[in-house]
Design an enzyme around this catalytic site. Structure first.
Site, PDB file in Angstrom:
ATOM      1  N   LYS A  52     -14.791   8.050  -3.779  1.00 48.14           N
ATOM      2  CA  LYS A  52     -16.065   8.367  -3.107  1.00 48.14           C
ATOM      3  C   LYS A  52     -16.563   9.746  -3.514  1.00 48.14           C
ATOM      4  CE  LYS A  52     -14.304   5.566   0.619  1.00 48.14           C
ATOM      5  NZ  LYS A  52     -13.418   5.647   1.792  1.00 48.14           N
TER       6      LYS A  52
ATOM      7  N   LYS B  20      -8.812  13.348   4.923  1.00 47.13           N
ATOM      8  CA  LYS B  20      -7.957  12.163   4.855  1.00 47.13           C
ATOM      9  C   LYS B  20      -6.955  12.222   6.008  1.00 47.13           C
ATOM     10  CE  LYS B  20      -6.720  13.271   0.652  1.00 47.13           C
ATOM     11  NZ  LYS B  20      -6.788  12.043  -0.129  1.00 47.13           N
ATOM     12  N   ARG B  21      -6.303  11.105   6.234  1.00 44.59           N
ATOM     13  CA  ARG B  21      -5.266  11.050   7.251  1.00 44.59           C
ATOM     14  C   ARG B  21      -4.256  12.185   7.025  1.00 44.59           C
ATOM     15  NH1 ARG B  21      -0.401   8.082   6.986  1.00 44.59           N
ATOM     16  NH2 ARG B  21      -1.095   7.198   5.000  1.00 44.59           N
TER      17      ARG B  21
ATOM     18  N   HIS C 114       0.804  -1.221   0.000  1.00 41.64           N
ATOM     19  CA  HIS C 114       0.000   0.000   0.000  1.00 41.64           C
ATOM     20  C   HIS C 114       0.836   1.270   0.000  1.00 41.64           C
ATOM     21  CE1 HIS C 114      -4.160  -1.458   0.526  1.00 41.64           C
ATOM     22  NE2 HIS C 114      -3.611  -2.466   1.178  1.00 41.64           N
TER      23      HIS C 114
ATOM     24  N   THR D 123      -8.788   6.154  -1.868  1.00 42.63           N
ATOM     25  CA  THR D 123     -10.163   5.723  -2.123  1.00 42.63           C
ATOM     26  C   THR D 123     -11.142   6.865  -1.869  1.00 42.63           C
ATOM     27  OG1 THR D 123     -10.308   4.819   0.130  1.00 42.63           O
ATOM     28  CG2 THR D 123      -9.769   3.280  -1.652  1.00 42.63           C
TER      29      THR D 123
ATOM     30  N   LYS E 105       0.538  14.148   1.844  1.00 46.66           N
ATOM     31  CA  LYS E 105      -0.829  14.437   1.373  1.00 46.66           C
ATOM     32  C   LYS E 105      -1.053  15.942   1.214  1.00 46.66           C
ATOM     33  CE  LYS E 105      -2.694  10.175   3.373  1.00 46.66           C
ATOM     34  NZ  LYS E 105      -3.240   9.507   2.179  1.00 46.66           N
TER      35      LYS E 105
END
Length: 816
Positions: free
Chosen positions: A656, A544-545, A356, A652, A550
């Site tokens: 969504k 998100k985390r 991942h 993901t 990110k």
């Protein structure tokens, strides 16, 4: 199924009386939630038992999904929808004068996961059951989840997530299936009756692993699979003698140490004791799960372990459960008297591994002293796996010592768990096309050259049952009114919406639905967090985390830039814009927590400045979780997917958002690339350096972030606000590390590791394009509708079919 509503009402009343000693009129909303869930569970149990019998009678091949996380979300609505009784149950509650939404809100989110890894696992379980494939999950029943996030004075503060404060009506404790897991001790060699040397542990710490089973209800089918979670305890954890001697803490020390294993998800591992606890967790659930699988195999098939890979395939979700590989070797050799070669052949035909990440720090490496101390016999087996593998490398690459050192499973005082996974598994898959290509050509190039047949791609997906049918009923009903049913189990049917892309009435209705969802989110945030947002503004969302790659930092720097422009230039105008953040930072991740503080500091300034009122607003939603995500995704206009190109494996959340009609603003990274391919570049807003461009910069060692400040004085001024006291006394020191990380580098790293400054100008231009497009309501509606219509590829049903076809080789089992 058709629900007998009269009987269901009586069941609710009976359970209230039995469990709470209350009549209906005395019941609290939580009492009703528990009674309704228990009544539904009784119906689920019938199908669950029938499914289990079908699997046992058929002696079929099954997949077991081992994962440290299962971010399940709430069970009530999901189970009612999948079971086909949502409408009936809502009618029953209406007749009893209870509001369904109030009852639904009583259910806590199961504290079993944190980010995309756990949510993917949950989607996979839903798809397996819906598609009638025999597949089950194994993990840990964390007592307090990861943490409940509170924002205090702008800082993240972690509190226990006491999600098990009340009983969980969806789980079944199976004390009869408890197993023992051993830590420490000394391996002692013995000869079995056949003369073979076997090992047993002497003086080991013995932990009891007790399973709790949760049903996984398939949509529109009778199949009900299982999620089995392990709880840790000590059978002799309470020392009565010490207690009577008034040594109260010592009397329960053993029990506390055992329970710590299943206490919290991802405990802080910045020190040796935290690392040891994490390794304990990983071995605990891996060993318990394997023992469970072996016991079942022996019950159904006897001791012919040559047949084990025929009936069992075990998917390792990232490196957390990779210790299962040597543990299965131990079980086969020491507990079941197999020889090494026979056991290794079984193991390497049983396990498959999903990678991942390409971040090297996320590819787990355990210090030998910790691993050997906790798992002495397992370490011996890892040593032997490594010795034999090194012999293979010396034969294949006799003069390439550097390659041999790079690929050693044990090296530099550490055990490389990803290397162990690749050696011990028959399949190694990435989770998006770009991610898999980077694994094969960059991060795992040595391994791909040695084992090319093992590598394959399985692009992630999400379940449309939870993320559209349940989370966005307005849009789901609209879709069904246009293309009919069927998309609930075949998301490719959404393609039928394309023919409405030029229909003004359809586009207007589509935008009306989005606006209603925005109003609903605004009301929820006002009621629960006292946050006020304008439903007529653009809802620009990054949830998100929180991790530096990110690039939530890029987002907030752009907000600071916009704020400055509005203040400095009265002629500069934008469509009203609400930036919504939701994220948890790992408890030991200092810079990530500082970014959260920066977001909240900027929000405090922006939201209280009358000069930007009505134009700009910044919101950080507290304690981001699945049930909150189900309210945010349907309301979002813009999906911020802005990770540094080449670093996000897949994502993901991006899927969504697309499914719910938000437009992607992102880099060409992870599954964004495939979203652009499906939706069309004209229906997304893409910016930033590509992976190839970043690789070229890094090869030439020519990145100097200060060049971008010289070229863009507004950016330089914005960045300087981190350290010039703009945001109040003390912020100069507070945000200095963030500034230094971009300009000078920190912790021995070069400056701006994640290319925030390099991508800033491109990011600003993408936002300007977005602003322009949003002003044309029909154009925006067309883009959004086409995103929904072209999201079919990103169903987890498709992903599961790919796994079944290429890796798991399962057959559908239809339960009568």
């Amino acid at each position: 199924m058709k629900l007998d509503k009269v009987a269901f009402k009586e069941s609710i009343k009976t359970r209230l009386k039995r469990n709470y000693g209350k009549h209906l009129e005395e019941a609290t909303p939580h009492d009703i939630y528990d009674a309704v869930s228990s009544a539904v569970m009784e119906h689920v149990q019938n199908n669950w038992m029938a499914t289990r019998k079908e699997y046992e009678d058929g002696k079929i091949r099954q997949v077991y999904y081992l994962s440290a996380e299962f971010l399940m979300g709430r069970a009530l609505s999901n189970n009612l929808i999948n079971f086909g009784i949502m409408h009936d149950v809502r009618e029953v509650l209406d007749e009893l004068d209870f509001d369904y939404r109030t009852i639904e809100e009583q259910e806590p989110d199961a504290g079993l996961g944190n980010g995309g890894l756990g949510r993917l696992a949950a989607c996979f379980l839903d798809s397996l059951a819906t598609l009638d494939y025999p597949g089950h999950g194994y993990g840990i029943r964390y007592q307090y989840g990861m943490f409940e996030q509170h924002i205090e004075n702008g800082f993240q503060v972690e509190y226990p997530d006491n999600w098990l404060k009340h009983r969980d009506p969806w789980e079944v404790k199976r004390s009869d299936l408890a197993v023992k897991v051993l830590f420490g001790g000394n391996p002692v060699a013995e000869r079995d009756p056949g003369g073979h040397v076997r090992f047993r542990l002497q003086g080991a710490e013995e932990i009891t692993a007790t399973p709790y089973d949760t049903p996984i209800v398939g949509y529109g089918t009778k199949t009900v699979n299982r999620l089995r979670l392990w709880e840790a305890s000590s059978e002799n954890g309470f020392d009565l003698q010490l207690f009577n001697d008034m040594h109260y803490n010592r009397a329960v020390e053993r029990q506390n140490n055992a329970e710590n294993i299943s206490r919290v998800l991802y405990p802080n591992d910045s020190g040796p004791s935290g690392k040891a606890l994490r390794l304990k967790q990983q071995y605990f659930f891996s060993s318990a799960s394997l023992q469970d699988i072996v016991i079942k195999f022996k019950r159904d098939h006897g001791g012919n372990f040559a047949e084990f890979p025929r009936y069992n395939v075990i998917q390792l979700n990232d490196t957390h459960p990779v210790v299962a590989i040597p543990e299965l070797m131990r079980l086969l050799i020491d507990e079941n008297s197999l020889g090494w070669d026979e056991a290794w052949d079984i193991v390497t035909r049983t396990f498959a591994y999903t990678n991942h990440t390409i971040l090297s720090e996320a590819l787990e490496k355990w210090p030998i002293e910790i691993f050997q101390g906790l798992l002495p016999r397992v370490y011996q087996i890892v040593e032997e796996i490594n010795r034999r593998f090194m012999d293979t490398l010396r034969e294949q690459f006799p003069n390439d010592w550097q390659r041999q050192n790079r690929m050693a499973i044990i090296g530099d005082g550490k055990i490389h768990m990803a290397w162990l996974a690749i050696v011990g598994c028959f399949s190694v898959n990435g989770v998006a096309a770009l991610h898999t290509e980077l694994l094969k050509t960059v991060e795992l190039a040595d391994w791909h050259e040695l084992f090319p047949h093992k590598f394959n791609n399985k692009t992630n997906g999400v379940t449309q049952r939870r993320w559209l049918l349940s989370a966005n009923p307005r849009l789901a009903d609209f879709i069904t009114s246009k293309i009919g049913h069927g998309w609930e189990k075949d998301l490719s049917l959404l393609k039928g919406l394309e023919k409405f892309a030029e229909d003004p009435a359809v586009l207007d209705k589509f935008m009306d639905i989005k606006h209603e969802n925005k109003i609903a989110l605004a009301k929820y945030l006002k009621d629960t967090q006292n946050i006020f947002i304008d439903p007529d503004s653009i809802f620009d969302v990054q949830i998100k985390r929180l991790h530096e790659y990110k690039r939530q930092l890029l987002n907030v720097l752009h907000i600071m830039y916009l704020y400055n422009r509005i203040i400095e230039d009265p002629s500069f105008s934008i469509h009203p814009h609400t930036f919504i953040f939701g994220a948890k930072a790992a408890s030991g991740y200092r810079r990530a927590k500082t970014i959260i503080k920066l977001i909240n500091t900027v929000a405090d300034r922006v939201n209280n400045d009358h000069r930007v009122r009505g134009l700009l607003r910044v919101v950080f939603v507290e304690n981001y979780r699945v049930s909150l995500a189900e309210k945010i995704f349907p309301a979002a206009d813009v999906s911020e997917q802005i990770s540094t190109a080449g670093l996000e494996a897949s994502g993901t959340g991006n899927m969504k958002f697309m499914l719910n009609g938000a437009l992607t603003l992102g880099t060409m990274d992870g599954a964004n690339i495939e979203i652009v391919e499906e939706a069309g570049r004209e229906n997304t807003f893409i910016f930033g350096l590509t992976t190839a461009e970043i690789q070229k910069i890094e090869m030439e060692h020519r990145y100097n972030p200060r060049e971008y400040l010289l070229e863009n004085t507004r950016l330089a001024a914005t960045l300087n606000q981190l350290i010039d006291g703009t945001f109040g006394s003390g912020t100069e020191a507070l945000f200095r590390e963030l500034y230094d990380s971009l300009i000078y580098g920190v912790d021995g790293q070069r400056p701006d590791v994640f290319y925030v400054l390099a991508d800033f100008d491109s990011y600003v231009k993408a936002h300007e394009s977005l602003q322009l497009a949003y002003r044309d309501r029909r154009l925006w509606a067309k883009k959004a509708l086409l995103n929904v219509a072209r999201s079919g590829k990103f169903s987890s049903d498709r992903t599961i079919e790919d796994y079944v076809r290429d890796i798991w080789k399962l057959e559908r089992i239809v339960v009568d």
